[in-house]
Scaffold this motif. Structure first.
Motif, PDB file in Angstrom:
ATOM      1  N   SER A  10       0.814  -1.209   0.000  1.00 55.24           N
ATOM      2  CA  SER A  10       0.000   0.000   0.000  1.00 55.24           C
ATOM      3  C   SER A  10       0.854   1.268   0.000  1.00 55.24           C
ATOM      4  O   SER A  10       1.978   1.268   0.512  1.00 55.24           O
ATOM      5  CB  SER A  10      -0.923   0.014   1.223  1.00 55.24           C
ATOM      6  OG  SER A  10      -0.167   0.123   2.419  1.00 55.24           O
ATOM      7  N   GLN A  11       0.296   2.323  -0.547  1.00 60.22           N
ATOM      8  CA  GLN A  11       0.996   3.598  -0.645  1.00 60.22           C
ATOM      9  C   GLN A  11       1.415   4.112   0.732  1.00 60.22           C
ATOM     10  O   GLN A  11       2.542   4.585   0.916  1.00 60.22           O
ATOM     11  CB  GLN A  11       0.098   4.624  -1.330  1.00 60.22           C
ATOM     12  CG  GLN A  11       0.599   6.069  -1.279  1.00 60.22           C
ATOM     13  CD  GLN A  11       1.777   6.317  -2.194  1.00 60.22           C
ATOM     14  OE1 GLN A  11       1.806   5.812  -3.313  1.00 60.22           O
ATOM     15  NE2 GLN A  11       2.735   7.093  -1.747  1.00 60.22           N
ATOM     16  N   SER A  12       0.535   4.011   1.705  1.00 63.99           N
ATOM     17  CA  SER A  12       0.837   4.541   3.040  1.00 63.99           C
ATOM     18  C   SER A  12       1.976   3.773   3.701  1.00 63.99           C
ATOM     19  O   SER A  12       2.890   4.376   4.283  1.00 63.99           O
ATOM     20  CB  SER A  12      -0.411   4.492   3.924  1.00 63.99           C
ATOM     21  OG  SER A  12      -0.890   3.154   4.045  1.00 63.99           O
TER      22      SER A  12
END
Length: 455
Positions: free
Chosen positions: A290-292
């Motif tokens: 995921s990006q986060s």
């Protein structure tokens, strides 16, 4: 009677010389002695020395710490702001920053030895902060604007501020110098935690975006550098009758085998070491993380580096700089190859933390190693400057080479080929370990010959 007094004086002189040489050998890791002395400033002015330590920490936070956040820029430029440019072209921006941070080392080191510390720090800070704000004025898909502001302008400012802030600490602390430098070096790791979080959140905020995010970071850097310059003071050794740099000193440095092999080891290590710092966030996203969490990996890497810059440097004062540095370099190479096994968030976090720890130890011990090799502290700036200038070439070409190897997959133009870049980085680190081990053997031989030499 006169003969008896002469013999006594000769014995005292010989004993003093042997103790001095044995102390040098213990510092190198060739022979160990228990370290019982506490870390004390050279001139006893504790307040001035520790304020300088704090100021140097702030400089590292704003310079190397900001460079450690380039992985955020690499990811943002590749996917959005400079999407028409290849990863290799984008990595030249960060690589030139690193190059210019190290390349002027010989000139900056000589200027530092000549007493121009504050001139370098103030002028460099002005150039650096101004160019951060110039970066905020660049336009999307206009590569040359970003290159001039971030690579060239910010790089020049980095080159004038980074090295003097490290060198000045060696003039303030004698005992446990490695620990003092390690504490200062944690500033770079702390900056590598704060700036990625700040930039990632601001770039993704519709109200701030790229322009606002860069300006906020520039304001933080400007305030901290202003405080740092107000805190730092110089503490040069007493001036001798000779100039700071003579041909004799220069020739002695150039023909020092242990010194040259250590530079070669640092060159090869730096050729591959910064590749994860530049590409790890992009790698994690490319592997479906995921990006986060991917954006947090760079922060975790720099958090691990804080521990790596503190614990190993404290041990180095007791066990020897080489004895801590070489295992940390070997660990970095092993962990880098471990990136191949990262396929989920947990693996990405563990690898990031361990790689940050091991590389943090290596980065913080290099200045201590160079200081240990000095025959006289008046040549510290030149030794560090020459080493940093040569290593700058590795910083310049390493990441673009990895970006070129990354390329595009033959099967899918949207994917990246990671194995070539990672193997290149890992092999460079392994070769660096071999060269640094050779340097240790040569340094041990030099100290042994000095110990056996007649008084």
């Amino acid at each position: 009677m006169a003969h008896s007094q002469t013999s006594t004086l000769q014995e005292k002189y010989t004993a003093t010389k042997v103790r001095s040489i044995q102390s040098d050998i213990a510092a190198s890791g060739v022979q160990q002695e228990p370290a019982t002395s506490r870390p004390v400033p050279l001139d006893g002015q504790a307040t001035v020395n520790y304020l300088t330590l704090a100021g140097a920490w702030m400089v590292q936070f704003c310079t190397f710490g900001y460079v450690n956040a380039f992985g955020v820029y690499q990811d943002f430029y590749t996917r959005q702001f400079l999407s028409r440019s290849s990863p290799s072209e984008i990595s030249w921006i960060g690589s030139l920053q690193l190059f210019l941070m190290y390349a002027p080392g010989l000139l900056v080191g000589h200027a530092f030895d000549s007493g121009y510390f504050h001139h370098l720090e103030i002028c460099g800070a002005i150039i650096y902060v101004l160019c951060i704000f110039m970066l905020s004025l660049t336009h999307q898909d206009t590569y040359w604007q970003v290159f001039l502001a971030q690579a060239v302008g910010m790089g020049v400012g980095l080159g004038m501020t980074f090295l003097p802030s490290i060198s000045v600490v060696s003039h303030h602390f004698k005992a446990h110098r490695a620990l003092a430098i390690g504490i200062v070096a944690t500033g770079a790791s702390a900056g590598g935690i704060v700036f990625p979080i700040m930039l990632n959140h601001l770039f993704q905020n519709p109200r701030m975006g790229f322009t606002g995010g860069v300006r906020v970071s520039g304001a933080v850097v400007g305030v901290m550098l202003l405080c740092a310059n107000a805190l730092m003071r110089t503490n040069y050794p007493p001036h001798s009758s000779k100039p700071p740099l003579t041909w004799t000193i220069f020739r002695r440095i150039v023909w020092d085998g242990a010194y040259l092999w250590s530079i070669l080891g640092a060159f090869l290590t730096n050729l591959g070491m910064f590749i994860p710092f530049f590409y790890y966030q992009l790698y994690a996203i490319d592997k479906g993380i995921s990006q986060s969490l991917a954006s947090d990996c760079l922060t975790i890497m720099n958090a691990g580096s804080i521990v790596g810059r503190l614990l190993p440097t404290a041990l180095a004062d007791k066990l020897g700089v080489y004895n801590i540095m070489i295992p940390s370099m070997l660990t970095s190479a092993a962990v880098l190859f471990g990136i191949f096994g990262v396929h989920n968030g947990a693996g990405a976090v563990v690898v990031a933390a361990f790689f940050g720890f091991s590389t943090g130890a290596y980065i913080s011990l290099i200045p201590s190693l160079l200081a240990m090799m000095c025959k006289d502290m008046s040549e510290l700036g030149v030794r560090m400057g020459m080493a940093f200038s040569l290593v700058a070439v590795a910083n310049l070409v390493g990441n673009p080479i990895a970006g070129e190897l990354l390329g595009k997959s033959h099967h899918d133009d949207s994917s990246l080929t990671w194995w070539k870049a990672l193997v290149f980085a890992g092999v460079c680190l392994c070769c660096g370990v071999l060269c640094m081990s050779t340097s240790k053997l040569l340094f041990a031989g030099q100290k042994a010959r000095r110990l056996q030499a007649p008084a």
